[in-house]
Design a protein around this motif. Structure first.
Motif, short mmCIF file in Angstrom:
data_model
loop_
_atom_site.label_atom_id
_atom_site.label_comp_id
_atom_site.label_asym_id
_atom_site.label_seq_id
_atom_site.Cartn_x
_atom_site.Cartn_y
_atom_site.Cartn_z
N ILE A 1 0.86 -1.17 0.00
CA ILE A 1 0.00 0.00 0.00
C ILE A 1 0.91 1.22 0.00
O ILE A 1 1.80 1.34 0.84
CB ILE A 1 -0.93 0.00 1.23
N GLU A 2 0.70 2.10 -0.96
CA GLU A 2 1.57 3.28 -1.12
C GLU A 2 0.84 4.56 -0.74
O GLU A 2 -0.30 4.76 -1.14
CB GLU A 2 2.04 3.36 -2.57
N PHE A 3 1.52 5.40 0.04
CA PHE A 3 0.98 6.69 0.44
C PHE A 3 1.90 7.79 -0.04
O PHE A 3 3.12 7.70 0.14
CB PHE A 3 0.86 6.78 1.97
N THR A 4 1.34 8.82 -0.63
CA THR A 4 2.12 9.99 -1.04
C THR A 4 1.66 11.25 -0.32
O THR A 4 2.24 12.30 -0.50
CB THR A 4 2.02 10.20 -2.57
N THR A 5 0.60 11.11 0.50
CA THR A 5 0.07 12.25 1.25
C THR A 5 0.06 11.93 2.73
O THR A 5 -0.51 10.92 3.15
CB THR A 5 -1.38 12.56 0.80
N SER A 6 0.69 12.78 3.52
CA SER A 6 0.69 12.61 4.97
C SER A 6 -0.73 12.77 5.50
O SER A 6 -1.50 13.58 4.99
CB SER A 6 1.61 13.65 5.61
N GLY A 7 -1.08 11.98 6.50
CA GLY A 7 -2.42 12.05 7.08
C GLY A 7 -3.38 11.05 6.48
O GLY A 7 -4.58 11.13 6.72
N SER A 8 -2.87 10.09 5.71
CA SER A 8 -3.72 9.06 5.12
C SER A 8 -4.11 8.03 6.17
O SER A 8 -3.54 7.97 7.25
CB SER A 8 -2.98 8.37 3.97
N ILE A 9 -5.09 7.21 5.83
CA ILE A 9 -5.60 6.18 6.74
C ILE A 9 -5.41 4.81 6.11
O ILE A 9 -5.65 4.62 4.91
CB ILE A 9 -7.11 6.39 7.02
N ILE A 10 -4.97 3.85 6.94
CA ILE A 10 -4.90 2.46 6.51
C ILE A 10 -5.80 1.67 7.44
O ILE A 10 -5.80 1.87 8.66
CB ILE A 10 -3.44 1.94 6.52
N ASN A 11 -6.63 0.79 6.86
CA ASN A 11 -7.57 0.01 7.65
C ASN A 11 -7.07 -1.42 7.80
O ASN A 11 -6.84 -2.11 6.81
CB ASN A 11 -8.95 0.01 6.98
N ASN A 12 -6.90 -1.86 9.03
CA ASN A 12 -6.50 -3.23 9.31
C ASN A 12 -7.76 -4.08 9.40
O ASN A 12 -8.51 -3.98 10.37
CB ASN A 12 -5.71 -3.31 10.62
N PRO A 13 -8.02 -4.96 8.42
CA PRO A 13 -9.22 -5.79 8.44
C PRO A 13 -9.06 -7.02 9.34
O PRO A 13 -10.02 -7.75 9.56
CB PRO A 13 -9.37 -6.22 6.98
N GLY A 14 -7.86 -7.21 9.87
CA GLY A 14 -7.59 -8.38 10.70
C GLY A 14 -8.21 -8.26 12.08
O GLY A 14 -8.73 -7.22 12.47
N SER A 15 -8.09 -9.35 12.84
CA SER A 15 -8.66 -9.37 14.18
C SER A 15 -7.62 -9.12 15.27
O SER A 15 -7.96 -9.00 16.44
CB SER A 15 -9.35 -10.72 14.42
N VAL A 16 -6.36 -9.03 14.88
CA VAL A 16 -5.26 -8.73 15.81
C VAL A 16 -4.32 -7.73 15.14
O VAL A 16 -4.42 -7.48 13.94
CB VAL A 16 -4.48 -9.99 16.24
N TYR A 17 -3.40 -7.19 15.92
CA TYR A 17 -2.47 -6.21 15.36
C TYR A 17 -1.59 -6.85 14.29
O TYR A 17 -1.32 -8.06 14.33
CB TYR A 17 -1.62 -5.57 16.46
N ALA A 18 -1.18 -6.05 13.32
CA ALA A 18 -0.30 -6.50 12.25
C ALA A 18 1.07 -5.87 12.44
O ALA A 18 1.19 -4.75 12.94
CB ALA A 18 -0.87 -6.10 10.89
N GLU A 19 2.12 -6.61 12.07
CA GLU A 19 3.49 -6.11 12.13
C GLU A 19 3.94 -5.77 10.71
O GLU A 19 4.38 -6.64 9.96
CB GLU A 19 4.40 -7.17 12.76
N PRO A 20 3.84 -4.51 10.32
CA PRO A 20 4.12 -4.13 8.94
C PRO A 20 5.62 -4.00 8.64
O PRO A 20 6.45 -3.87 9.55
CB PRO A 20 3.46 -2.76 8.81
N ILE A 21 5.92 -4.04 7.36
CA ILE A 21 7.24 -3.67 6.85
C ILE A 21 7.02 -2.36 6.11
O ILE A 21 6.27 -2.31 5.13
CB ILE A 21 7.82 -4.76 5.94
N ILE A 22 7.64 -1.30 6.59
CA ILE A 22 7.39 0.04 6.08
C ILE A 22 8.66 0.57 5.42
O ILE A 22 9.73 0.58 6.05
CB ILE A 22 6.98 0.99 7.22
N THR A 23 8.54 1.01 4.17
CA THR A 23 9.66 1.64 3.48
C THR A 23 9.36 3.12 3.33
O THR A 23 8.32 3.49 2.77
CB THR A 23 9.89 1.01 2.09
N VAL A 24 10.23 3.94 3.88
CA VAL A 24 10.08 5.39 3.82
C VAL A 24 11.08 5.91 2.79
O VAL A 24 12.28 5.66 2.91
CB VAL A 24 10.33 6.04 5.20
#
Length: 100
Positions: A1-24
């Motif tokens: 999932i790519e974001f180019t605008t600060s303040g965006s929202i990502i929705n976690n559809p899972g039932s527990v927390y997710a451990e993301p890999i984030i590239t800045v």
């Protein structure tokens, strides 16, 4: 999932927390906020990977932990804001959704 605008929202559809890999992608000093977690990145040139699964920050095969302060972000179930300050061109998140 790519974001180019600060303040965006990502929705976690899972039932527990997710451990993301984030590239800045950016340069200089960057403050990244994912949900309620703030990560300070210092002296970035090009990009940095924040890997919450491995609990490591890196670029290719080079460890970059000394360029990061703060906790590794998690994505809680539901809505999570993604914002930043500093010179950032984009943020790419591999969410690693999890379900129980």
């Amino acid at each position: 999932i790519e974001f180019t605008t600060s303040g965006s929202i990502i929705n976690n559809p899972g039932s527990v927390y997710a451990e993301p890999i984030i590239t800045v992608y950016g340069s200089g000093d960057i403050t990244l906020m994912v949900g309620t977690t703030i990560v300070e990145l210092e002296n970035i040139s090009g990009s940095i990977v924040i890997d919450s699964v491995l609990q490591e920050a890196y670029l290719g095969t080079t460890l970059m932990n000394e360029h990061m302060t703060g906790e590794f972000p998690v994505l809680k179930p539901g809505m999570n804001a993604v914002s930043w300050s500093g010179s950032v061109t984009k943020v790419v998140i591999k969410p690693n959704w999890r379900f129980l």
